[in-house]
Motif scaffolding. Sequence first.
Motif, PDB file in Angstrom:
ATOM      1  N   PRO A   1      -8.715   2.021  -0.797  1.00 44.48           N
ATOM      2  CA  PRO A   1      -7.958   2.399  -1.990  1.00 44.48           C
ATOM      3  C   PRO A   1      -8.729   3.405  -2.848  1.00 44.48           C
ATOM      4  O   PRO A   1      -9.950   3.301  -3.012  1.00 44.48           O
ATOM      5  CB  PRO A   1      -7.766   1.060  -2.718  1.00 44.48           C
ATOM      6  CG  PRO A   1      -7.777   0.063  -1.629  1.00 44.48           C
ATOM      7  CD  PRO A   1      -8.774   0.560  -0.620  1.00 44.48           C
TER       8      PRO A   1
ATOM      9  N   ASN B   1      -4.018  -2.454  -2.797  1.00 37.70           N
ATOM     10  CA  ASN B   1      -5.161  -3.352  -2.673  1.00 37.70           C
ATOM     11  C   ASN B   1      -5.712  -3.477  -1.260  1.00 37.70           C
ATOM     12  O   ASN B   1      -6.657  -4.226  -1.039  1.00 37.70           O
ATOM     13  CB  ASN B   1      -4.767  -4.748  -3.169  1.00 37.70           C
ATOM     14  CG  ASN B   1      -4.375  -4.740  -4.625  1.00 37.70           C
ATOM     15  OD1 ASN B   1      -5.068  -4.146  -5.447  1.00 37.70           O
ATOM     16  ND2 ASN B   1      -3.261  -5.383  -4.949  1.00 37.70           N
TER      17      ASN B   1
ATOM     18  N   VAL C   1       0.851  -1.194   0.000  1.00 34.42           N
ATOM     19  CA  VAL C   1       0.000   0.000   0.000  1.00 34.42           C
ATOM     20  C   VAL C   1       0.885   1.240   0.000  1.00 34.42           C
ATOM     21  O   VAL C   1       2.008   1.221   0.509  1.00 34.42           O
ATOM     22  CB  VAL C   1      -0.927  -0.009   1.238  1.00 34.42           C
ATOM     23  CG1 VAL C   1      -1.502   1.359   1.535  1.00 34.42           C
ATOM     24  CG2 VAL C   1      -2.058  -1.004   1.030  1.00 34.42           C
TER      25      VAL C   1
END
Length: 234
Positions: free
Chosen positions: A228, A211, A197
């Motif tokens: 996200p 994700n 991330v």
Amino acid sequence: MKKALLLSSSGYKNTGYLTHCREWICDFLQKHGVFGEEILFIPYAGVRRSNDEYEAKVKECLKYENIRSIHHFTDPQTAVKNAKIIAVGGGNTFVLMYYLYKFKLIDLIKQKTESGTPYFGWSAGANIAGNTMMTTNDMPIIYPESFKALEILPHQINPHFISGKIANHNGESREERLEEFLIINQNSTIYALPEGVGLEILGDEARVIGNEAVLKMRYKKQTKFINPNEIFKV
């Protein structure tokens, strides 16, 4: 206007070094019109590899040849002042901060990012983009002059975040350690970034890429998840 890409980790599952975020980095540089410009790379966190080895690995894995490590410059302060792009690699955050303070680079990097120089970093390089380095996961193997960091994001960052307890592990979970920080520092906010991330920052706004959701933690379990592509004020 600040422009930054803060990545939780150099890898994601079994994808390989910087593979999962290579496209994000390229898109970030293209978006800000600096793709192809020289990247000033800061390798100081890489305790278990030499500066030359670290530079070579990043060049190879990003498939971006125009990278020059700061250790090649006789005057690191001038290197930062002239940088078109600044990248900071992961490793041990205490060692990274020790050298940034030793070479008097913290304020210079802050000034560069505040004036719009794109910055990206992973792991320790993301942790120091927060208000302080106090939510690092690393051992204090050396003591830096201060824990005060770059404040690109004016809150705390915890990279490599893992939720819950590991089976048969009797120590504190990551949430419990971060809660301890918030008990002592009750006005703070922590952005806990799972591996794979990143946070993309533009001025006073940010969005999550990847994700997984980012966990925003405040005192007395005032927590929320940021999904996200969700844009939020920093």
